[in-house]
Design a protein around this motif. Structure first.
Motif, PDB file in Angstrom:
ATOM      1  N   ALA A  52      -4.522   4.965  12.242  1.00  0.00           N
ATOM      2  CA  ALA A  52      -4.029   4.973  10.857  1.00  0.00           C
ATOM      3  C   ALA A  52      -2.527   4.742  10.918  1.00  0.00           C
ATOM      4  O   ALA A  52      -1.756   5.647  11.269  1.00  0.00           O
ATOM      5  N   PHE A  53      -2.099   3.516  10.626  1.00  0.00           N
ATOM      6  CA  PHE A  53      -0.688   3.166  10.739  1.00  0.00           C
ATOM      7  C   PHE A  53       0.134   3.850   9.651  1.00  0.00           C
ATOM      8  O   PHE A  53      -0.336   4.034   8.516  1.00  0.00           O
ATOM      9  N   ALA A  54       1.366   4.234   9.995  1.00  0.00           N
ATOM     10  CA  ALA A  54       2.264   4.858   9.027  1.00  0.00           C
ATOM     11  C   ALA A  54       2.578   3.882   7.899  1.00  0.00           C
ATOM     12  O   ALA A  54       2.562   2.654   8.083  1.00  0.00           O
ATOM     13  N   GLU A  55       2.900   4.430   6.736  1.00  0.00           N
ATOM     14  CA  GLU A  55       3.197   3.582   5.579  1.00  0.00           C
ATOM     15  C   GLU A  55       4.464   2.770   5.791  1.00  0.00           C
ATOM     16  O   GLU A  55       4.549   1.617   5.401  1.00  0.00           O
ATOM     17  N   THR A  56       5.490   3.362   6.396  1.00  0.00           N
ATOM     18  CA  THR A  56       6.772   2.678   6.598  1.00  0.00           C
ATOM     19  C   THR A  56       7.052   2.517   8.089  1.00  0.00           C
ATOM     20  O   THR A  56       6.782   3.417   8.890  1.00  0.00           O
ATOM     21  N   ASP A  57       7.590   1.362   8.443  1.00  0.00           N
ATOM     22  CA  ASP A  57       7.975   1.033   9.823  1.00  0.00           C
ATOM     23  C   ASP A  57       6.871   1.329  10.835  1.00  0.00           C
ATOM     24  O   ASP A  57       7.099   2.028  11.833  1.00  0.00           O
TER      25      ASP A  57
END
Length: 269
Positions: A225-230
């Motif tokens: 689950a990739f982070a929303e920012t960067d």
């Protein structure tokens, strides 16, 4: 382009046949300009110089004593009187033919380079919503220099001092991390939840690199689950390239980790 032309020719001029020897040199050049959509070029400009020499004269009356000698001498004197016009005609012909050949061969190659770049590099940029714009360029005695900006209209720029060029280098490409991160941002991984295989398939589609989807990886139950920012950032630090990944969560079966940061360092060789 430098070239030379050596020719031995004959021509019939009543009542004689002339045997000529000629030597010509030419110099041609094309102006090449890098633009934001590829190479642009001008028609070749060619200059030429020539030397002509009358190698021999044969007349229809050579067998007649005195008359043959007189006729040959008259023909030679007329040829000498027209030397200026002959040289001018030859220079024009050599320059015209050299210009046509230089343009035909060079333009074909530059057109092929432009076609490849537009079908691959520029098409990939357009698909990611990126643009390549020339900020400044100049030509020196030793280098063709250009500074290009890769990014979107809203990408951050940079003011980092450029590292020096190594002595004796034939070519030197300096790439700032902001250009790489502008491209990584356009992958739009933020907020996505994918398995490793799904991640490779997604990147293969975004980057138009089908081979990525075929990379063999170990099958497991891992979910990213990739982070929303960067979610993916690159940093250039001294002699290393650091790849930083941020995940909102990692799930492997019944195990779960939240707010995970991963940093991997590469040292180019």
């Amino acid at each position: 382009v430098f070239g030379r032309v050596v020719a031995s020719t004959s021509s019939n001029v009543f009542p004689a046949k002339l045997y000529n020897q000629s030597y010509a040199t030419y110099f041609g050049q094309k102006t090449l300009e890098w633009r934001d959509d590829g190479f642009a070029y001008s028609p070749a400009v060619v200059s030429a110089e020539s030397i002509n020499k009358l190698g021999g004269v044969q007349t229809d009356v050579d067998f007649i004593p005195l008359v043959g000698d007189l006729t040959r001498e008259v023909v030679r004197s007329q040829y000498e009187a027209k030397q200026g016009a002959i040289r001018s005609e030859m220079k024009t012909k050599v320059a015209r033919e050299a210009r046509a050949r230089i343009d035909a061969e060079a333009n074909e190659r530059f057109d092929a380079v432009n076609a490849r770049m537009r079908a691959n590099f520029f098409a990939d940029l357009e698909r990611l919503g990126l643009s390549l714009k020339t900020q400044r360029s100049k030509t020196t005695d030793e280098w063709l220099l250009a500074s290009l900006r890769l990014g979107t209209d809203f990408s951050l720029g940079c003011q980092t001092t450029e590292p020096p060029t190594l002595p004796g280098a034939f070519a030197d490409v300096k790439l700032h991390e902001s250009a790489v991160n502008a491209a990584l941002e356009r992958l739009e991984l933020g907020g996505k939840t994918l398995t490793p295989s799904e991640t490779l398939a997604y990147l293969a589609q975004k980057l138009n690199k089908p081979g990525l989807a075929e990379v063999a990886i170990e099958e497991n139950e891992l979910v990213l689950a990739f982070a929303e920012t960067d979610p993916v950032v690159v940093r250039f630090f001294e002699d290393r390239v650091e790849l930083r990944l941020k995940f909102a969560a990692l799930t492997l079966g019944d195990k779960n980790w939240e707010n995970v940061d991963v940093c991997v360092s590469y040292r180019p060789t």
